[in-house]
Design an enzyme around this catalytic site. Structure first.
Site, PDB file in Angstrom:
ATOM      1  CB  SER A  37      35.027  10.539  24.704  1.00 41.40           C
ATOM      2  OG  SER A  37      34.289   9.661  23.878  1.00 41.40           O
ATOM      3  CG  LEU A  97      36.304   7.720  30.042  1.00 44.40           C
ATOM      4  CD1 LEU A  97      35.765   8.930  30.792  1.00 44.40           C
ATOM      5  CD2 LEU A  97      35.371   7.333  28.897  1.00 44.40           C
ATOM      6  CD  GLU A 107      42.477  10.678  22.473  1.00 47.28           C
ATOM      7  OE1 GLU A 107      41.993  11.176  21.456  1.00 47.28           O
ATOM      8  OE2 GLU A 107      43.618  10.168  22.501  1.00 47.28           O
ATOM      9  CB  CYS A 108      40.218   4.917  25.102  1.00 39.78           C
ATOM     10  SG  CYS A 108      39.591   3.236  24.905  1.00 39.78           S
ATOM     11  N   GLY A 109      41.393   4.657  27.631  1.00 44.78           N
ATOM     12  CA  GLY A 109      42.017   4.300  28.891  1.00 44.78           C
ATOM     13  C   GLY A 109      42.215   5.504  29.787  1.00 44.78           C
TER      14      GLY A 109
END
Length: 458
Positions: free
Chosen positions: A417, A331, A327-329
């Site tokens: 993502s 990714l 997730e986010c970081g």
């Protein structure tokens, strides 16, 4: 959650929702200082955060000494908001909820939650550069909606005793100035591009919180708010969809954006959780799946790149087809290259081609959902990161407004993502991801569109 209700919680406890006319008024630290003030007085304090946020809850948890859960009628569902508050009321002497942005900002807003839960709003208003006009702002907040209770306000950044007197003199009839908080060094916290600096990075945080609590004590803010009655049923137990699944969760200074409700959900589904540090550890624990949550990998690019043993272990896990949620970081760290804020390039974990880089521009903000035939995983996005990659997204999340949201990439067992999911909103999807059963190639366009199944709405 949308499960049948069982256990009933019913209790009355002093409670308030700390809000403001807008961001930057000082409500986060005042909420934390109030929690510490009453905790130091021997009271059991429970604090909640309205909306998606990882950084404020870290401070609030250290201030109160108890986990901080999210309340957001769209993301968590109205029923969950009610039962979490009612459950907390049975064990706490005080409940505080920190709002987000301005009192009426967003859909739903902090005011919507206050009305839903029957909690009075307690606005914090920055009095810098005004005197009697403070009362006009207080009156506007109190009278904007008939269904919202606003009886008291807090004046922040008061310059002097005379300034505080002028503010008090300008208060409208029927409203009380709970206290005037002076400008003080203890009433500020350092920030960076995503908000407050993480609590574990502040070596003197406890000292600062105690000092801030003393400032509020001197300002007369030690009085408890009025009692509120809470009553709600807890959700029925979930099936053990992840029984026997061992999940390794990255948790350190680079990977720290984890909702406690997400951990609770994984455990309730039967998973065994083990935490590891991609910054310090050189091997993965014995696990079946990995979760690389959000955080600040771009601030630790060199350290992550130098830990080649950990990178190799994560790549081996991926090449074996085992599940990974990034997730986010998380990714960003999975890309071949991670570019930090100084434009220095570092080797990422190399699970996906291309590079992730940090920009001053914000690239994502707001509520979103991942919609599938198996349910709707709700959550949010908030990031300054961006990707340059030849990959084609498998699907996209959907914004609360219904338009296209964040790209979701899938490769073998990896689902990655910038979207942050709130796991209790869709236990089946979460179980599919961590068991390796999540398949984006089975989703039709209709299933990649907004849905309200299983949620109540403010």
């Amino acid at each position: 959650m949308s499960h049948p209700m069982t256990t009933l919680f019913n209790a009355s406890v002093p409670a308030a929702l700390i809000s403001a006319p807008g961001s930057g008024q000082g409500k986060s630290l005042i909420t934390a200082a109030l929690a510490r003030l009453h905790r130091n007085a021997g009271r059991r304090v429970r604090v909640f955060k309205f909306g998606p946020d990882y950084l404020d809850p870290m401070i609030l948890e250290q201030a109160s000494g108890a986990p901080v859960y999210q309340l957001q009628p769209w993301m968590t569902g109205e029923e969950e908001c009610r039962w979490r508050l009612a459950q907390a009321a049975e064990e706490a002497d005080l409940i505080l909820v920190e709002g987000a942005m301005g009192l009426f900002d967003g859909t739903p807003s902090s005011a919507d939650l206050a009305v839903l839960a029957g909690i009075p709003a307690l606005p914090v208003i920055d009095s810098w550069g005004m005197a009697q006009t403070f009362g006009a702002i207080a009156l506007g907040l109190a009278s904007y909606r008939d269904d919202l209770v606003v009886n008291e306000v807090i004046a922040n950044r008061v310059a002097s005793q005379r300034h505080g007197d002028l503010v008090r003199e300008g208060m409208p009839a029927g409203m009380t100035l709970l206290g005037s908080v002076p400008r003080h060094a203890a009433m500020t916290l350092p920030e960076r591009h995503l908000g407050l600096v993480q609590a574990n990075e502040l070596a003197d945080l406890d000292t600062l919180l105690d000092e801030a609590a003393a400032v509020l004590q001197d300002a007369g803010l030690d009085r408890l708010p009025h009692a509120v009655s809470f009553s709600a049923a807890a959700p029925a137990p979930l099936p053990a969809l992840l029984k026997g699944c061992r999940i390794g969760i990255a948790r350190d200074a680079a990977f720290a954006f984890i909702y406690p409700a997400n951990l609770d959900l994984l455990r309730e589904l039967g998973a065994a959780l083990t935490f590891f540090s991609p910054l310090q550890d050189t091997t993965l624990p014995e696990v079946d799946a990995l979760w690389l949550p959000g955080g600040y990998p771009e601030l630790h690019g060199e350290t992550l790149a130098m830990n080649t043993a950990m990178g190799e272990a994560i790549r081996d896990h991926h090449h074996a087809g085992k599940p990974i949620l990034a997730e986010c970081g998380g990714l960003m760290s999975c890309m071949a290259t991670l570019v930090d804020g100084d434009e220095k390039r570092h080797a990422g974990f190399g699970l996906l081609p291309g590079e992730a880089f940090l920009t001053k521009k914000r690239h994502g903000l707001g509520m979103q959902a991942l919609v599938t035939p198996r349910g709707e995983l709700r959550g949010h996005t908030f990031h300054h990161g961006s990707l340059s990659t030849p990959l084609t997204p498998a699907i996209f999340s959907r914004k609360q407004t219904g338009t296209e949201g964040e790209a979701v990439y899938q490769d073998k067992g990896l689902v990655a993502s910038f979207f942050h999911g709130y796991f209790p909103s869709a236990p089946q999807i979460v179980a599919d991801i961590f068991s390796g059963q999540f398949r984006t190639d089975t989703l039709s366009p209709d299933h990649n569109a907004p849905s309200r199944t299983g949620h109540d709405h403010a």
